[in-house]
Design a protein around this motif. Structure first.
Motif, short mmCIF file in Angstrom:
data_model
loop_
_atom_site.label_atom_id
_atom_site.label_comp_id
_atom_site.label_asym_id
_atom_site.label_seq_id
_atom_site.Cartn_x
_atom_site.Cartn_y
_atom_site.Cartn_z
N VAL A 112 6.29 13.74 7.16
CA VAL A 112 6.97 14.18 5.94
C VAL A 112 6.06 13.93 4.74
CG1 VAL A 112 8.97 13.79 4.43
CG2 VAL A 112 9.24 13.68 6.92
N PRO A 113 5.84 14.94 3.90
CA PRO A 113 4.98 14.71 2.73
C PRO A 113 5.60 13.69 1.77
CG PRO A 113 5.97 16.91 2.66
CD PRO A 113 6.31 16.32 3.99
N GLN A 114 4.77 12.78 1.29
CA GLN A 114 5.24 11.72 0.40
C GLN A 114 4.07 11.27 -0.45
OE1 GLN A 114 6.17 8.07 2.60
NE2 GLN A 114 4.91 8.77 4.31
N PRO A 115 4.33 10.56 -1.55
CA PRO A 115 3.20 10.01 -2.32
C PRO A 115 2.39 9.05 -1.47
CG PRO A 115 5.28 9.83 -3.54
CD PRO A 115 5.63 10.22 -2.15
N THR A 116 1.10 9.03 -1.68
CA THR A 116 0.26 8.04 -0.98
C THR A 116 0.75 6.64 -1.35
OG1 THR A 116 -1.60 9.54 -1.14
CG2 THR A 116 -2.09 7.25 -0.64
N ALA A 117 0.83 5.77 -0.35
CA ALA A 117 1.30 4.41 -0.60
C ALA A 117 0.42 3.43 0.14
CB ALA A 117 2.75 4.26 -0.15
N ARG A 118 0.24 2.26 -0.44
CA ARG A 118 -0.57 1.21 0.17
C ARG A 118 0.19 -0.10 0.07
NH1 ARG A 118 -5.85 3.28 0.72
NH2 ARG A 118 -6.51 1.25 1.50
N VAL A 119 -0.20 -1.05 0.89
CA VAL A 119 0.39 -2.38 0.79
C VAL A 119 -0.72 -3.42 0.87
CG1 VAL A 119 0.79 -2.74 3.28
CG2 VAL A 119 2.26 -3.89 1.60
N ALA A 120 -0.53 -4.51 0.15
CA ALA A 120 -1.43 -5.67 0.23
C ALA A 120 -0.57 -6.92 0.07
CB ALA A 120 -2.49 -5.61 -0.86
N PHE A 121 -1.09 -8.04 0.55
CA PHE A 121 -0.32 -9.27 0.53
C PHE A 121 -0.98 -10.36 -0.32
CE2 PHE A 121 0.36 -7.10 4.64
CZ PHE A 121 1.69 -6.76 4.47
N ASP A 122 -2.06 -10.00 -0.94
CA ASP A 122 -2.82 -10.93 -1.76
C ASP A 122 -3.09 -10.20 -3.08
OD1 ASP A 122 -5.06 -13.32 -1.72
OD2 ASP A 122 -5.80 -11.51 -2.68
N THR A 123 -3.07 -10.93 -4.18
CA THR A 123 -3.19 -10.24 -5.46
C THR A 123 -4.55 -9.54 -5.64
OG1 THR A 123 -3.81 -12.35 -6.48
CG2 THR A 123 -1.50 -11.69 -6.67
N ASP A 124 -5.62 -10.15 -5.13
CA ASP A 124 -6.93 -9.48 -5.25
C ASP A 124 -6.95 -8.19 -4.44
OD1 ASP A 124 -7.97 -11.33 -6.99
OD2 ASP A 124 -8.86 -12.57 -5.40
N ARG A 125 -6.37 -8.25 -3.24
CA ARG A 125 -6.34 -7.03 -2.42
C ARG A 125 -5.37 -6.01 -3.05
NH1 ARG A 125 -9.58 -9.90 -0.87
NH2 ARG A 125 -10.59 -8.70 -2.50
#
Lengths: 298, 56
Positions: A112-125
């Motif tokens: 399904v088309p959606q906005p690109t999304a990312r996840v990180a668990f550390d503030t620098d990342r």
């Protein structure tokens, strides 16, 4: 039909619940209204135990989860489903929709088309993730609703401040840094209502603010359900398990329609008038069809 | 007529005919959000604060 026994689980009664109760009443059914705050359930026993209504849970043909409290609603659904009771929406649907990261994964699996999304668990990342998306980007808590705690992040300086605040002041869920590409909307987004296998209607939510939720002041007008919108929304609904769902759709200037979020205890108080569709009636008819097709009437 | 008083400003409140327990209503005088906790007798309390997991 009027012999059907329905419980509606609520945190409190919103205008939507009153519309639903009226729709049930028009079909000869008076649901038992059960406040999630009144629950006291023996997890080591089964559905023979009494609900706060003093009726055994197993006597209900359907438990319709409409809790404003996501955590209460999710656990209640998990319990009722483990007992083999009919529930709407199903736990898996609610659990996926309640978590934006899980929703993104489900939509990705379904193409399904959606906005690109990312996840990180550390503030620098997380700073890296925002740079990968390019500014402006949007930071969202993975749980939550009504546009709360969304942050449009315009540059690295703002990102550093927001991330430090979330790391310092937030609980552990705020340390999951879920970020989406910002979509430059045309002053509106789309909310489509899917009930079972149909997109019954949709609204535009207009706002000068980049957050267009009606809970934040967005104004609703009718949005025609085109074949493209219908197909997109039904595919998105199926991707998260199906049921009664509100699909939030963004109009990307280059990439067309993108699914943004999906809500599993949808609010629709402002949507029946502009669309001319009796959403409560559609929802109630679907719930009754679901019970009938299950063949389980207590 | 089903009436009670606002716990915030003490104004007399008249509950709507179709009022329900657990419904949130504004005080007609001070605008404070109130939860109907009983219809007979009519009784309201300050509505709970929005919690982080509330939503749709």
């Amino acid at each position: 039909m009027s012999d059907m026994r329905v419980a509606v689980l609520i945190t409190h009664v919103r205008p939507e619940e009153k519309l639903l109760f009226a729709a049930f009443a028009a079909r000869g059914i008076t649901p038992d209204v059960i406040a999630d705050g009144d629950l006291n359930i023996d997890l080591t026993a089964g559905p023979e135990q009494l609900a706060p209504s003093r009726i055994p849970w197993q006597a209900y043909d359907l438990i319709f989860e409409r809790s404003v409290s996501t955590s209460r609603g999710l656990y209640a659904l998990a319990i009722f489903e483990s007992w083999g009771l009919n529930v709407i929406n199903r736990y898996v649907t609610a659990a996926v929709c309640a978590d934006k990261l899980q929703t993104t994964l489900a939509l990705t699996r379904a193409g399904v088309p959606q906005p690109t999304a990312r996840v990180a668990f550390d503030t620098d990342r997380a700073l890296d993730a925002l740079a990968d998306l390019s500014y402006p980007a949007v930071l969202k808590p993975v749980t939550g609703s009504w546009g709360r705690l969304l942050a449009r992040v315009d540059n690295r300086t703002a990102a550093e401040a927001i991330l430090e605040h979330r790391q310092t002041l937030g609980n552990y869920t705020h340390h999951v840094y879920y970020a989406q590409a910002f979509v430059d909307k045309p002053g509106r987004d789309i909310r489509a209502f899917v009930v079972g296998e149909r997109t019954i209607c949709a609204i535009y939510r207009h706002s000068q603010h980049w957050i267009t939720n009606t809970a934040r002041g967005g104004q609703a007008t009718n949005c025609p359900v085109t074949p493209e919108l219908d197909a997109l929304c039904r595919t998105a609904a199926n991707a998260v398990g199906g049921g009664i769902l509100a699909i939030d759709v963004l109009e990307h200037p280059e990439h067309g329609l993108l699914v943004n979020e999906i809500n599993h205890t949808m609010e629709f108080r402002n949507s029946s008038v502009p669309t001319g569709v009796d959403i409560a009636a559609e929802v109630v008819d679907y719930t009754l069809r679901t019970v009938e097709s299950s063949g389980v009437v207590a | 007529m089903n009436t009670c008083s606002c716990p915030e400003c003490a104004a007399e409140l008249t509950l709507p005919d179709n009022a329900m327990e657990h419904e949130i209503i504004p005080c007609q005088d001070c605008g404070t959000e109130l939860e109907i906790v009983s219809l007979s007798p009519a009784r309201v309390e300050l509505a709970p604060e929005i919690e982080e997991d509330w939503g749709e």
